[in-house]
Structure formats: C-alpha cells, structure tokens
Design a protein around this motif. Structure first.
Motif, mmCIF file in Angstrom:
data_model
loop_
_atom_site.group_PDB
_atom_site.id
_atom_site.type_symbol
_atom_site.label_atom_id
_atom_site.label_comp_id
_atom_site.label_asym_id
_atom_site.label_seq_id
_atom_site.Cartn_x
_atom_site.Cartn_y
_atom_site.Cartn_z
ATOM 1 N N ILE A 7 25.597 46.993 43.818
ATOM 2 C CA ILE A 7 26.818 47.749 43.517
ATOM 3 C C ILE A 7 27.798 47.653 44.677
ATOM 4 N N SER A 8 27.267 47.716 45.897
ATOM 5 C CA SER A 8 28.113 47.623 47.081
ATOM 6 C C SER A 8 28.830 46.268 47.136
ATOM 7 N N LYS A 9 28.092 45.191 46.818
ATOM 8 C CA LYS A 9 28.707 43.859 46.813
ATOM 9 C C LYS A 9 29.784 43.752 45.736
ATOM 10 N N LEU A 10 29.491 44.284 44.549
ATOM 11 C CA LEU A 10 30.464 44.260 43.455
ATOM 12 C C LEU A 10 31.705 45.074 43.816
ATOM 13 N N ASN A 11 31.492 46.183 44.489
ATOM 14 C CA ASN A 11 32.619 47.023 44.901
ATOM 15 C C ASN A 11 33.527 46.278 45.878
ATOM 16 N N ASN A 12 32.918 45.521 46.788
ATOM 17 C CA ASN A 12 33.712 44.724 47.729
ATOM 18 C C ASN A 12 34.513 43.640 46.993
ATOM 19 N N GLU A 13 33.876 43.024 45.975
ATOM 20 C CA GLU A 13 34.581 42.024 45.176
ATOM 21 C C GLU A 13 35.770 42.658 44.449
ATOM 22 N N PHE A 14 35.560 43.849 43.931
ATOM 23 C CA PHE A 14 36.638 44.536 43.221
ATOM 24 C C PHE A 14 37.797 44.853 44.173
ATOM 25 N N LYS A 15 37.466 45.283 45.368
ATOM 26 C CA LYS A 15 38.506 45.620 46.344
ATOM 27 C C LYS A 15 39.359 44.412 46.710
ATOM 28 N N ASN A 16 38.804 43.222 46.600
ATOM 29 C CA ASN A 16 39.539 41.995 46.954
ATOM 30 C C ASN A 16 40.470 41.507 45.828
#
Length: 813
Positions: free
Chosen positions: A479-488
């Motif tokens: 989830i943390s990795k996906l959240n970082n992708e979303f922020k980009n």
C-alpha cells in the motif's frame, strides 16, 4: 475434676459417650464439624479445649432411653470444670459436608456452666435436629436420604476482643483472594445479629481492601491470613474458618470446605478479543469455534496426552452478548495437570495484582511427569520452520483448487460437502497460525528482553519496519508503494481518480503503472477483510472502491529510516554471540512466518463465504429467508437442518430476526473483561433508572422484580413468588422467607451472615451492607446486580417483561 484412675473405673461399668477431641478416630461417630476441629488440633493449630458427645448418645435419646441423660451427667463430671463456661455446638452427620453446609440450621448454646446446664443444652441441640428448619433444609438442598445424626461439641468458652471468619478463596468468584470479616466480641454476631463486619481482602501479598484500623489489629488479621493459608494447604481444599482473638491468642473454632466453588466458572476476553474481536454472528461462531478450538485441543494433547482428549472444544469459549470469552477454568485444569499453579489463569485472564506472592511459571514434580512430552513438543517447535514450508505449499495448492470452483452451479448439498472440506483444511491451518504466533511472541520477547537489559526500547513496530522479509507479505508495504506511485501522478489526475467510480478508473487509466500495480495488489491481497475471522464481511476484492480510497489516503510510519539506522547499531554491539544472532534471526523470520501463515489462513478461511452465500441465494430464491445476509445469523447446524427439511425455515427465521435485533441493541455495550459464571445481566437503559444503592455482593446473580420490605417473620405473608426481599438483617428463623424470594438485599451483614449463606444455597442473588434498603417502598421495581453489588431503582414505566436474566445467545450454542 476426678483423676484418670476414677475415670477408668467409671468406664469399666459404663458405656463411653464423651471423648476428648484428640481421641476420636472416626468422623462417622461424631460429625464433620468435630472431626475438622480434631484435624486443626492434630496439625498444631490452636483451638479451645474441646470434647465431643458421639452419635450413640443421640440415638439412645431418640429411642426414648431415659437413662442416657443420667449417664451423661455422671460422665461429664469427669471432664467439666465447674469454674469454666462452655459453648455447646452441633456436629451432625450432614453438617459441614462438601455439598451443603447446614449453616445455622441447628441450635448453638453459649456460656453454659455446670454439668446440668450442659446436659440441658445437649438435649436442646438434639431436639433441634427434629425441627422443621433442618428437615426442610435437608429436603430442599441436601436431598440426602440419610437420617440426621447428631454429635455435640462441648468447648471451653473464649471471651474475645474480636472474632470473625476467613475464606481462603472468594466464595463468589473462586478467585485466589483471602477475605476476612471481623466483629467485636463473639463471632456468632456475624451470623445472627444485624451487624456489618469490618472487611479485609488480601491477594498475593497485598491488601486490596482494608478498613482503617490500628497497626496492632492489622498484625492480628495478617496472622489470621497466614495461618489460614497454611490450614488450606494442609487440608487440600479452599476453606472457610471461624476464629476468635482474646487479646492474647488466636483460636480456631470451626473449619469447613467452601461449598460454593464446585462449578465456579471464569471467563475472560483478554486473549479472545485478539482472535475474535467485536461482535460475532452465529454462523461465524459455529464455524470458527470448532476450527480454532480443535487446534488448541490438538496442542494440549501434544503436551499432556490422553487427559486432553476429554476437553470439549465447545466449552473452551462462550459468547456473551455476541462477544467471545475464553473459559479460563479449563485453562486452569490444564495448568494443574502440568503441575503449575492454577492461579496463573487469573493473570492470563487480566486479573492483576502487584503483590509479592503473585504466582509464576514454576515447574513442579508433576511437570516432570509430562517432561518427555513437553521436550518432544519443544524439539518439534525448534525445527518448526520445515513444517511451515510444507504447509504453505500444500495448503496454497488445496485452497486454489477450491477457489476455482464455480459455486453458481452447485446445489446446497454439494456446497455443504465443500464446507466440510474447508473445515478440515482450516483446522490444520489454524494449528499453524497458533504455533507461529506463539513462536513469534517467544523470540520477540527474548530480543526485547536483551534490549531492555541494556535500557534500549525497541517495540514490535521497530522489528516490523526493518524486516525486509515482510515487504512481499505485509499489505502495508504494498500500500505504501502504491501510495507513492499515486503521489507522483499529476494533480489533475489525482483529483480525477478521487472523484470517479472504480470501473471508470480502470478504463480511463488502464495504461498507467499505478492502475496495473493496484490490480496486482487486489489480486494478491483481495482475500483480506476487516477481520480475518469474520467471513460475513466482504473481502477487499469485493470492495475495490474502498481499497482504492485506502491507498490514496494512506499515511505510513515515518520512523522507518530511523529504526533501520538504530537497529544496525544495536545489532552490531549487542547481538554478537552465536546464540544472540540465532535469536535475532528467528525473531525476524517468525515475524515473516506469522504474516505469511496468517495470510494463507485468511485466504482459506474466507472461502467459506462463497459457499454459504451460494446456499443463501438458493434459500432466498425458495423464499426460505428474506435477505442474502440472513444466513450469517443462522448456525451451520441450522443451515443443514433447513437444507434437509425446508419446513425448518419458519423456526429459523424467527430466531435469526431476534438475533439481528439483539446485535443492533447490544452494539455499543461495554462488557467487563472478566465474567464469573455463565449468566451476564442484561443492560438496563440509564434513562429507566431513578436511583442506585450500593452494597457488598455475597451471593452472585442478577434479578429484576418488585421489592417487599420485611422486618420480621410476621411480614412473610406479604411475600409472593418472584419478589425481592429487603431486610434489616436476618436470623435463622427467617429461613422460610427465602423459599419464595428471588433475591435479597440487607442493610447489614457480611459474607457469613445468615442471609448470605442461605442465598448462596438457594442460588439467588444477595447484597448486604445496603444503606437504605428497608426504606424502599413495597412493590417498587428494582434490579439486583449481585455481580457488582448494585441495586437499581427503576421507573414505574419500566415493563417487567423487558427483563431477561439470560441473553438469548443460548439459542445458537
């Protein structure tokens, strides 16, 4: 007093009826009360000088032998000191036995001087055995077909400064706490007179309740506690003891086994709320309890062998208001089998005390008996990782095969077959979940212990954050990795995704890496749900919109780098030896195993849902139930009965409707961590309570009903079946009042008050020391909660039919 030669000459021509206590060898001739006094004397505890008149004299008196009284007078001349006073007490064959106490049912006569008065008192006690009170008591409680036989104790009077009673266990709860009650003067005031005693409660070396008294009195009470502990240990059972103190010495007057502990049960949610949190629907209970408790039973069988085969898995846990509680009594039985202190269960249940005598895990000789099995079990745990690998591989394959089944073409009967298959698979899996959690806890505690010794705080969170092995199995990492992708993503894209429906998101952003990775995430972790043990809840794959929102809003821990840097330093300087390196390695490894095994179990356990929902769809189609989710308010047995006979659906529908209403009504209920017994009072809306009184509970239970104020036996005529009686105090002569009463509250008294003793034996709630109890108006509706010692005065508008002594959960157990 005559010399021994004269006494010997007397017995050459007369039958012996009077015995020194130490000369008696058979309790069948003198009664339990006298025999227990002999036990105290033999074991070196201080009792008043005592004699006993045996059953034979009583039998001759009953037969009309007039000579017996003359013979007794002559015999007593050799024992009685005319300058002393004596107390004359009963010692019947049915008195102070383990089943029932017969407390207060027979006569006691105090302060008797001279042989003639003593013989008259003996006759008075003999005659009391034929009275209505003991005969009715025997019929009501003891159900003993034996005729009452009466021995009589003749005991030198002690004129005390204060007297009382001590219980070596709490007679209401069975907890390991010593209760002492004391009154000035004679201890008979505790039972008969309207006196409220001073009260102490001692637990594991600590006073948890104590009145304000001078230091000298506290020393005496402390000595009473320490001696009572010794007596109970030698006797081999929890006991209650009457004692007296004459400003010089402590005398023990009576010993009896506590008669109320036989079926005491203790339930705790301290552990169960970790495994089954929140409210549990009947179907979930009927599936989860057999699955999980069968695994616990298997573990106990590995540890202790055949004794564990008798464990009823359905008794290991109990639902109160749809919440799970573990039966700590069974855990205590297992502790005892292993030779460990039974009282450890109180610590496990969440009952804590800082006393210096708090029980701890210490092996005993009995533990040694099971040592070979325990060692084999530990050897298995030492190499458990090899079993985990095989389990993960085999069960993943089995679960995947089940998951590929097209349930939409299955009949109800075939669904049940697959459900039974899942029972087998998930029972095996739950065993691995339990063992990996235990090993994870064990190794983590070893690591934290080493760190704590060096004044370093490093909780579970730290080990989790720096554990690289968890990155692929812990959904938070993904989830943390996906959240970082979303922020980009571009601001406009993020705003758009936040607004649109999930299906639109999949089409509009199909080519985005974030979308592809999110779909992989759902594919990998879609089996998860809010509670892994509750398959009535939809899984993540069933609610992708919510999961997308969770990813977007995720805020992970910010201390990961700090933990990693700190851990590198700690590891370098503290975990240098081969042993410490091994412990650290296993702590990290079993964090991963715990997550991996739990994930697989959640995946397999969640498969129950699709088969039950298929059955539910077929039920709805046939009109057997109304809504698809109704099946979760049925038990598995009820589901099978409806499949076998559709006409059963009518009865089931009525029950599940009631359960749905109850679960809504009890949703916000705050339950205690510990429950004594199997009945928990139904909560009363505070808006319906006018006022509350408080006292000391002395007989557990709960009841709502109209109160009748009773100030004497003459008021008996106004008591109706189902009434609660409010009294100033109680005397033995008041016993008939309890036949109709469903609860009792008293303005005075303690745990040994007559009303408390009789209430416990009638199995009705009792609360004593209730200020204002007799100022209540007749027919006022009150609720007596003798678990908490609380009396609630209810509004006139409260409807009596609203009360329920026991929760409706009994319909699905």
């Amino acid at each position: 007093m005559s010399n021994s030669k004269n006494l010997k000459r007397f017995y050459s021509n007369h039958r012996k009826f009077i015995f020194k206590l130490e000369d008696v060898n058979n309790k069948n001739n003198i009664g339990n009360k006298a025999f227990n006094l002999k036990f105290l004397k033999k074991k070196g505890f201080h009792i008043p000088k005592s004699y006993v008149c045996d059953f034979a004299a009583f039998e001759l008196y009953k037969q009309g032998n007039n000579q017996i009284l003359s013979d007794l007078k002559q015999e007593l001349e050799y024992y009685i000191d005319e300058n002393l006073s004596y107390s004359i007490r009963s010692s019947a064959n049915l008195e102070d036995v383990s089943a029932k106490s017969f407390a207060g049912q027979f006569q006691t006569v105090l302060n008797q001087n001279g042989v003639n008065n003593i013989v008259e008192s003996i006759v008075e006690i003999w005659n009391s055995s034929a009275g209505d009170k003991p005969q009715a008591y025997n019929k009501q409680f003891s159900q003993n077909t034996d005729q009452i036989k009466m021995g009589v104790i003749i005991q030198e009077m002690i004129y005390p400064e204060f007297s009382g009673v001590v219980f070596t266990r709490n007679p209401l709860t069975g907890l390991n706490e010593i209760i002492v009650e004391s009154v000035e003067g004679l201890g008979d005031n505790l039972v008969q007179a309207g006196i409220t005693p001073e009260r102490w409660v001692y637990k594991w070396g600590d006073w948890i309740e104590s009145p304000k008294v001078d230091e000298s009195k506290l020393k005496i009470i402390s000595k009473i506690v320490s001696e009572s502990i010794k007596i109970a240990k030698i006797y081999g059972e929890p006991v209650d003891l009457e004692w007296t103190y004459d400003a010089k010495d402590i005398y023990w007057l009576q010993l009896r086994e506590i008669t109320t502990l036989r079926n005491n049960k203790l339930y705790s949610n301290k552990l169960s709320r970790e495994f089954l949190p929140g409210m549990i629907k009947p179907l979930i209970w009927s599936v989860n309890i057999p699955v999980v408790n069968t695994s616990w039973k298997h573990i106990f069988e590995e540890l202790i062998g055949s004794p564990a085969k008798n464990i009823d898995i359905n008794n290991l846990a109990h639902p109160f208001y749809y919440r799970a509680y573990f039966n700590m009594k069974i855990m205590g039985d297992i502790f005892e089998l292993l030779g460990m202190p039974r009282d450890l269960l109180e610590t496990l249940a969440g009952i804590d005390s800082e006393g210096k005598d708090k029980p701890s895990f210490k092996p005993s000789g009995r533990t040694m008996y099971f040592l070979p099995r325990i060692l084999l079990f530990c050897l298995k745990l030492n190499s458990f990782s090899k079993y985990i690998g095989k389990f993960l591989k085999s069960h993943k394959k089995e679960y995947d095969l089940v998951n590929k089944i097209d349930v939409d073409i299955l009949s109800e009967e075939i669904c049940v077959e697959f459900i039974h298959k899942l029972f087998e698979l998930n029972t095996q899996a739950s065993y691995f979940v339990i063992i990996t959690q235990l090993l994870n806890s064990f190794y983590s505690k070893l690591v934290k212990s080493k760190l704590n010794k060096n004044n370093i705080e490093f909780g579970d969170t730290g080990l989790t954050l720096i554990n690289k092995r968890l990155e692929s199995t812990d959904p938070r990492s993904q989830i943390s990795k996906l959240n970082n992708e979303f922020k980009n993503l571009k601001i406009s894209e993020k705003e758009d995704i936040n607004k649109i429906e999930y299906e639109v998101f999949l089409k509009r952003y199909a080519d985005y890496k974030f979308t592809r990775d999110f779909k992989k995430f759902i594919l990998k972790f879609g089996f998860l749900r809010d509670s892994g043990n509750d398959f009535s809840q939809p899984s993540w794959s069933e609610t992708p919109q919510l999961m997308l929102k969770m990813v977007i809003d995720y805020k992970g821990p910010k201390l990961k780098r700090a933990y990693e840097e700190r851990f590198r330093i700690v590891k370098k300087y503290l975990f240098k030896s081969s042993y410490s390196k091994m412990i650290l390695k296993r702590a990290i490894k079993y964090l991963d195993y715990r997550q991996t095994v739990t994930n697989l179990y959640s995946y397999g356990y969640g498969l129950f849902r699709m088969f039950f929902l298929r059955i539910s769809d077929l039920f709805v189609k046939k009109g057997l139930i109304k809504d698809r989710d109704d099946i979760f308010y049925m038990t598995f047995d009820e589901v099978k009965k409806v499949i076998e006979n559709n006409e059963e659906a009518l009865n089931v529908r009525n029950r599940l409707s009631k359960r749905k209403i109850e679960m809504i009504a009890y949703r916000d209920l705050q339950l205690p961590e510990i429950i004594y017994g199997e009945v928990l009072p139904k909560p009363i809306d505070n808006a319906k309570i006018v006022n509350e009184l408080q006292g000391v509970p002395t007989s557990k239970g709960f009841y709502i009903g109209p109160v009748k104020v009773v100030k004497g036996i003459m008021d008996m005529k106004k008591i109706k079946d189902g009434d609660i009686i409010a009294i100033p105090y109680s005397d033995v002569s008041w016993t008939p009042l309890f036949a109709k009463a469903k609860a009792v509250i008293s303005e005075s008294g303690g745990i040994l008050s007559h009303c408390s003793i009789v209430a416990r034996e009638y199995n009705i709630p009792a609360i004593v020391s209730v200020i204002g109890a007799t100022f209540l108006k007749d027919n006022t509706l009150i609720a007596v909660d003798a678990f908490k010692g609380k009396i609630s005065i209810l509004k006139k508008t409260y409807k009596l039919e609203e009360k329920e002594d026991e929760i409706e959960l009994s319909t699905f157990i």
